[in-house]
Scaffold this motif. Structure first.
Motif, mmCIF file in Angstrom:
data_model
loop_
_atom_site.group_PDB
_atom_site.id
_atom_site.type_symbol
_atom_site.label_atom_id
_atom_site.label_comp_id
_atom_site.label_asym_id
_atom_site.label_seq_id
_atom_site.Cartn_x
_atom_site.Cartn_y
_atom_site.Cartn_z
ATOM 1 N N TYR A 21 58.925 -28.385 -25.690
ATOM 2 C CA TYR A 21 59.616 -27.512 -26.702
ATOM 3 C C TYR A 21 60.691 -28.091 -27.471
ATOM 4 O O TYR A 21 61.400 -28.909 -26.887
ATOM 5 N N LEU A 22 60.700 -27.649 -28.652
ATOM 6 C CA LEU A 22 61.769 -28.069 -29.834
ATOM 7 C C LEU A 22 62.065 -29.498 -29.658
ATOM 8 O O LEU A 22 63.331 -29.881 -29.589
ATOM 9 N N PHE A 23 61.073 -30.345 -29.803
ATOM 10 C CA PHE A 23 61.408 -31.676 -30.044
ATOM 11 C C PHE A 23 61.194 -32.047 -31.741
ATOM 12 O O PHE A 23 60.695 -31.299 -32.262
ATOM 13 N N ASP A 24 61.564 -33.117 -31.643
ATOM 14 C CA ASP A 24 61.420 -33.649 -33.530
ATOM 15 C C ASP A 24 59.905 -34.167 -33.445
ATOM 16 O O ASP A 24 59.724 -35.068 -32.757
ATOM 17 N N PRO A 25 59.269 -33.567 -34.338
ATOM 18 C CA PRO A 25 57.777 -33.898 -34.365
ATOM 19 C C PRO A 25 57.762 -35.146 -35.147
ATOM 20 O O PRO A 25 56.548 -35.789 -35.005
ATOM 21 N N ASP A 26 58.884 -35.834 -35.938
ATOM 22 C CA ASP A 26 58.772 -37.192 -36.307
ATOM 23 C C ASP A 26 59.178 -38.292 -35.708
ATOM 24 O O ASP A 26 59.128 -39.348 -36.041
ATOM 25 N N ASP B 61 55.794 -40.650 -18.547
ATOM 26 C CA ASP B 61 55.998 -41.005 -19.727
ATOM 27 C C ASP B 61 56.162 -39.847 -20.831
ATOM 28 O O ASP B 61 57.094 -39.870 -21.919
ATOM 29 N N ALA B 62 55.471 -38.723 -20.770
ATOM 30 C CA ALA B 62 55.701 -37.473 -21.633
ATOM 31 C C ALA B 62 57.018 -36.995 -21.241
ATOM 32 O O ALA B 62 57.731 -36.752 -22.309
ATOM 33 N N ILE B 63 57.649 -36.798 -20.216
ATOM 34 C CA ILE B 63 58.912 -36.456 -20.197
ATOM 35 C C ILE B 63 59.954 -37.411 -20.888
ATOM 36 O O ILE B 63 60.885 -36.834 -21.586
ATOM 37 N N ARG B 64 59.915 -38.631 -20.615
ATOM 38 C CA ARG B 64 60.725 -39.747 -21.340
ATOM 39 C C ARG B 64 60.520 -39.417 -22.842
ATOM 40 O O ARG B 64 61.625 -39.582 -23.579
ATOM 41 N N LEU B 65 59.305 -39.436 -23.578
ATOM 42 C CA LEU B 65 59.139 -39.296 -24.907
ATOM 43 C C LEU B 65 59.466 -38.042 -25.394
ATOM 44 O O LEU B 65 60.476 -38.088 -26.573
ATOM 45 N N VAL B 66 59.550 -36.853 -24.681
ATOM 46 C CA VAL B 66 59.983 -35.742 -25.275
ATOM 47 C C VAL B 66 61.610 -35.489 -25.260
ATOM 48 O O VAL B 66 62.023 -35.154 -26.238
ATOM 49 N N GLY C 259 66.328 -31.679 -30.606
ATOM 50 C CA GLY C 259 65.223 -32.024 -31.793
ATOM 51 C C GLY C 259 64.927 -31.178 -32.800
ATOM 52 O O GLY C 259 64.712 -31.389 -33.870
ATOM 53 N N ALA C 260 65.151 -29.760 -32.342
ATOM 54 C CA ALA C 260 64.698 -28.530 -33.363
ATOM 55 C C ALA C 260 65.422 -27.523 -32.882
ATOM 56 O O ALA C 260 65.841 -27.468 -31.650
ATOM 57 N N PHE C 261 65.242 -26.521 -33.613
ATOM 58 C CA PHE C 261 65.747 -25.004 -33.422
ATOM 59 C C PHE C 261 64.800 -24.130 -33.477
ATOM 60 O O PHE C 261 64.168 -24.147 -34.517
ATOM 61 N N PRO C 262 65.130 -22.927 -32.772
ATOM 62 C CA PRO C 262 64.109 -21.820 -32.966
ATOM 63 C C PRO C 262 64.032 -21.324 -34.616
ATOM 64 O O PRO C 262 65.369 -21.378 -35.216
ATOM 65 N N VAL D 86 62.313 -30.523 -24.625
ATOM 66 C CA VAL D 86 62.620 -29.671 -23.561
ATOM 67 C C VAL D 86 61.176 -29.769 -22.622
ATOM 68 O O VAL D 86 60.292 -29.381 -23.549
ATOM 69 N N THR D 87 60.921 -30.028 -21.346
ATOM 70 C CA THR D 87 59.834 -30.226 -20.773
ATOM 71 C C THR D 87 59.727 -29.234 -19.792
ATOM 72 O O THR D 87 60.464 -29.024 -18.897
ATOM 73 N N VAL D 88 58.548 -28.548 -19.681
ATOM 74 C CA VAL D 88 58.052 -27.398 -18.655
ATOM 75 C C VAL D 88 56.652 -27.725 -18.157
ATOM 76 O O VAL D 88 55.621 -27.961 -18.985
ATOM 77 N N CYS D 89 56.384 -27.893 -16.933
ATOM 78 C CA CYS D 89 54.948 -28.273 -16.387
ATOM 79 C C CYS D 89 54.178 -26.997 -16.453
ATOM 80 O O CYS D 89 54.425 -25.852 -15.844
ATOM 81 N N ALA D 90 53.007 -26.889 -17.054
ATOM 82 C CA ALA D 90 52.230 -25.691 -17.391
ATOM 83 C C ALA D 90 51.587 -25.518 -16.049
ATOM 84 O O ALA D 90 51.085 -26.460 -15.514
ATOM 85 N N HIS D 91 51.486 -24.232 -15.746
ATOM 86 C CA HIS D 91 50.712 -23.662 -14.658
ATOM 87 C C HIS D 91 50.197 -24.645 -13.559
ATOM 88 O O HIS D 91 48.730 -25.200 -13.445
ATOM 89 N N PRO D 92 51.379 -25.174 -12.499
ATOM 90 C CA PRO D 92 50.821 -26.496 -11.931
ATOM 91 C C PRO D 92 50.012 -26.078 -10.686
ATOM 92 O O PRO D 92 49.319 -26.785 -10.271
ATOM 93 N N LEU D 93 50.097 -24.781 -10.159
ATOM 94 C CA LEU D 93 49.246 -24.410 -9.069
ATOM 95 C C LEU D 93 48.084 -23.368 -9.383
ATOM 96 O O LEU D 93 47.688 -22.352 -8.601
ATOM 97 N N ALA D 94 47.562 -23.457 -10.576
ATOM 98 C CA ALA D 94 46.294 -22.651 -11.051
ATOM 99 C C ALA D 94 45.174 -23.100 -10.441
ATOM 100 O O ALA D 94 44.112 -23.598 -10.774
#
Length: 311
Positions: free
Chosen positions: A104-109, A200-205, A302-305, A211-219
């Motif tokens: 969420y709300l990362f700098d896309p560039d 790596d994804a956490i580090r890059l974001v 990195g970005a704002f709503p 901000v990083t959130v693990c999606a549906h981890p126990l689906a």
């Protein structure tokens, strides 16, 4: 305040255009919606331009990751034997498991994260074409032209191949394609793709201010299962939260995840994982607590709503 932090548009594998998605979100009574297409931010500009007054847009993406498990590790931690069996269906023969990371709300560039998203995107077309070849070898008369037409301008993926199979009457619904017979991980027509290491994804974001959130981890019913020990390691690496309230988590699973989040100091989110008509979930079916949303905003640099101005 009603907040849905996980939705998809035609920029990836949803059926609503980004403009339709934000209008439908407003009509559903949402106050905040996050557009989190798979590995792309291509829909953000259209969503911004169409954003209705009273609706706030959170820009984001759902990043495709693959977690390498240590020898002998079993997904899902200390589940029951039945849950173990379900979890094991998504563990590849190389000892890895698929993991989706909401960013969420990362700098896309930001250059490094941009480059990784491009690698994933560029791999999608040859991967889908290879799945079509495998399906044809299995006697399914699907064509690349059919799949490409379904995908349109979006980032092609397994749901588009599955939709082509539905059109042909091979299966009844898109979800029926995600089995070992067809497109599930290690299924007969499955083809691997380029995926990020979640650390790596956490580090890059983070480097991109996100901000990083693990999606549906126990689906378990969809097979997307992550060991609890791995979630703890991801938390130590800077993971911000886990998606708990999700249609593929039953009540006991949500309770377990809430306890895990409390132990690890992780934020708890809820969301629909809306894909338009391609899935049964509804916009706002599950939501995120406003206090959690506020914390996500506080952590992001990195970005704002984007507040709606009646577009």
């Amino acid at each position: 305040m009603r907040i849905d932090l996980h939705t998809h548009s035609t920029a990836s594998d949803g059926t609503d255009t980004p403009a339709e998605l934000v209008r439908n979100a407003a009509a559903s009574g949402l106050d905040v919606v996050a557009l989190t297409d798979h590995d792309t931010v291509a829909g953000h500009a259209e969503a911004r331009a169409a954003l209705p007054a009273g609706l706030t847009l959170v820009t984001g993406a759902e990043l495709s990751c693959r977690l390498r498990l240590p020898a002998g590790a079993r997904p899902g931690g200390a589940e029951s034997a039945g849950a173990h069996a379900a979890a094991d269906t998504d563990t590849d023969t190389d000892g890895s498991v698929s993991l989706h990371m909401l960013a969420y709300l990362f700098d896309p560039d930001e250059p490094e994260l941009f480059r990784e998203r491009e690698l994933v995107r560029d791999d999608r077309t040859p991967r889908a074409q290879a799945m079509v070849v495998k399906l044809r070898e299995l006697g399914v008369p699907v064509s690349w032209e059919q799949v490409a037409k379904i995908a349109g301008d979006g980032a092609v993926g397994r749901p588009h191949v599955a939709a082509a199979m539905v059109e042909l009457g091979i299966i009844a619904s898109v979800s029926d394609a995600f089995t070992p017979d067809w497109l599930a991980n290690d299924g007969r027509a499955y083809v691997e793709k380029h995926e990020l290491d979640p650390f790596d994804a956490i580090r890059l974001v983070k480097a991109a201010g996100g901000v990083t959130v693990c999606a549906h981890p126990l689906a378990f019913k969809r097979g997307q299962c992550v060991p609890e020990s791995a979630i703890a390691e991801l938390a130590s690496a800077g993971l911000d939260g886990i998606e708990v309230d999700h249609m593929d988590h039953d009540e006991p699973t949500r309770a377990r995840l809430r306890g895990l989040a409390a132990d690890l100091g992780l934020l708890i989110t809820g969301s629909s994982d809306y894909h338009g008509s391609r899935k049964t979930c509804r916009l706002g079916e599950y939501t995120t607590d406003p206090e959690i949303y506020g914390e996500i905003i506080r952590r992001a640099t990195g970005a704002f709503p984007v507040p709606g101005a009646g577009g």
